[in-house]
Structures are given as C-alpha cells and as structure tokens.
Design a protein around this motif. Structure first.
Motif, short mmCIF file in Angstrom:
data_model
loop_
_atom_site.label_atom_id
_atom_site.label_comp_id
_atom_site.label_asym_id
_atom_site.label_seq_id
_atom_site.Cartn_x
_atom_site.Cartn_y
_atom_site.Cartn_z
N UNK A 29 49.23 101.98 -101.90
CA UNK A 29 49.24 102.79 -100.70
C UNK A 29 48.12 103.80 -100.78
N UNK A 30 47.37 103.90 -99.72
CA UNK A 30 46.30 104.89 -99.61
C UNK A 30 46.93 106.20 -99.16
N UNK A 36 46.00 115.99 -97.51
CA UNK A 36 45.12 116.11 -98.65
C UNK A 36 45.65 115.28 -99.81
N UNK A 37 44.76 114.83 -100.66
CA UNK A 37 45.11 114.04 -101.83
C UNK A 37 45.91 114.91 -102.80
N UNK A 44 42.86 121.16 -108.38
CA UNK A 44 42.34 122.45 -107.90
C UNK A 44 43.25 123.60 -108.34
N UNK A 45 44.56 123.40 -108.22
CA UNK A 45 45.50 124.46 -108.60
C UNK A 45 45.49 124.71 -110.11
N UNK A 46 45.44 123.64 -110.89
CA UNK A 46 45.42 123.79 -112.35
C UNK A 46 44.14 124.48 -112.83
N UNK A 47 43.01 124.12 -112.22
CA UNK A 47 41.74 124.77 -112.59
C UNK A 47 41.78 126.25 -112.27
N UNK A 67 39.18 120.45 -104.76
CA UNK A 67 40.14 120.02 -103.75
C UNK A 67 39.60 118.89 -102.87
N UNK A 68 38.31 118.92 -102.58
CA UNK A 68 37.73 117.92 -101.66
C UNK A 68 37.10 116.72 -102.37
N UNK A 69 36.66 116.92 -103.62
CA UNK A 69 35.94 115.86 -104.31
C UNK A 69 34.46 115.83 -103.95
#
Length: 181
Positions: A29-30, A36-37, A44-47, A67-69
């Motif tokens: 599944x995409x 958001x992925x 992002x949150x862990x960083x 967050x965006x890649x």
C-alpha cells in the motif's frame, strides 16, 4: 439455476476467497497522497528530539528536509533557487511539498515549512520548526491572501486561532520529482 450448479458455485467460493486473500497479501500500500509519510514524520521528530537533548536548536531547514525528503542544504532563503534544477516547483500547494518563504523583514534567512493538509483552495495546514524559537509547530493554518490567488502572499497561524502578518512566498517545492532520480 439447478441445485448441482449452485453447489458447485458454493464450493468454488472458499477457493476464490483464498486467492483474493493471497493476492492482497502480495500487494503493497502506498501512503495516501493527502497525508504525510509516517516514517518521515517519525524521522523528523526523532531528529528534533535528539537536537534538543544535546542542547541544540531545532531549525526549520533540517526539520523540513527530514519531513519532506527534499534534500536541499543551506539557509531557507536559498531553497527556491537550489530546487530549480533538481525538483519540480510551482504555486499550488500539495501535501508533502515544502513551502518556501521569501526572505523579508525580520525573516532575512527565509523559512521553509511542509504542507501537511489542504483545507480548501485558499487555506492549508503546515508543519514546521522554529517559527517560535526552538519549537515544532504542527497543523498550523496558512491562508493565501494574495490578490491573484497564487499563493505569493500568506498569513500564518502563529498561535492557535491567531493569524500573523503577511509573508511573501516564493512557491512550493514538490518531493520525489528530482531529475537526478
């Protein structure tokens, strides 16, 4: 329909269900295009959490990149120009796109934020860091106040329910469309 024919169809039903289940197990599944992925969100949150634990500041650029890649480096004011030959750009918000704020006034280094949802043609929600010093702000409202409805000027929710001043926007940088890929 005869009894024999109906019984044959009923016997075939478990086989068909088994085939459908086996086929479904093989598919991937995409992530939905309007969300958001979750893996990128966690990254992002862990960083950000790691930076805070080290006593370091959480800046908008690494947060938006994680967050965006969209792998662009340097001050936020340089993102729009840097993206030009590497990523698709435009003036319509898309979930996962980076909104590039143009440098202005007290925001001389610009700012970048990630579109987290689209409310309607004149309002979106964003996730970003350091709008308020060293904080991550999630699901903040952004309203297009440009005269031509082209997202060149916006007001951002600084605190829940309170829109701030007008900020100029360069546009949106869209993920996963790099010409290098």
């Amino acid at each position: 329909m005869g009894v024999i024919h109906a019984c044959a169809q009923l016997r075939a039903l478990p086989i068909m269900l088994a085939l459908l289940l086996a086929t479904a197990a093989c598919t991937t599944t995409e992530p939905a295009q309007n969300t958001l992925d979750p893996q990128r969100q966690e990254l992002a949150f862990m960083a950000a959490k790691s930076l805070r634990a080290q006593g370091k500041r959480v800046w908008c650029v690494p947060f938006a990149r994680n967050l965006s890649g969209i792998d662009i480096r340097g001050n936020a004011r340089t993102w729009w120009a840097q993206a030009g030959d590497r990523f698709r750009q435009g003036h319509e918000p898309e979930v996962g796109a980076v909104m590039a704020f143009a440098p202005s006034g007290s925001m001389s280094l610009g700012h970048v934020a990630v579109v987290s949802s689209i409310v309607d043609d004149r309002q979106i929600r964003i996730d970003h860091a350091n709008w308020r010093p060293n904080e991550i702000s999630l699901n903040m409202a952004v309203v297009d106040v440009s005269e031509d409805n082209d997202w060149s000027a916006v007001r951002v929710e600084s605190f829940k329910g309170s829109l701030g001043r007008v900020y100029p926007i360069d546009g949106f940088i869209y993920p996963n469309y790099s010409t290098e890929q």
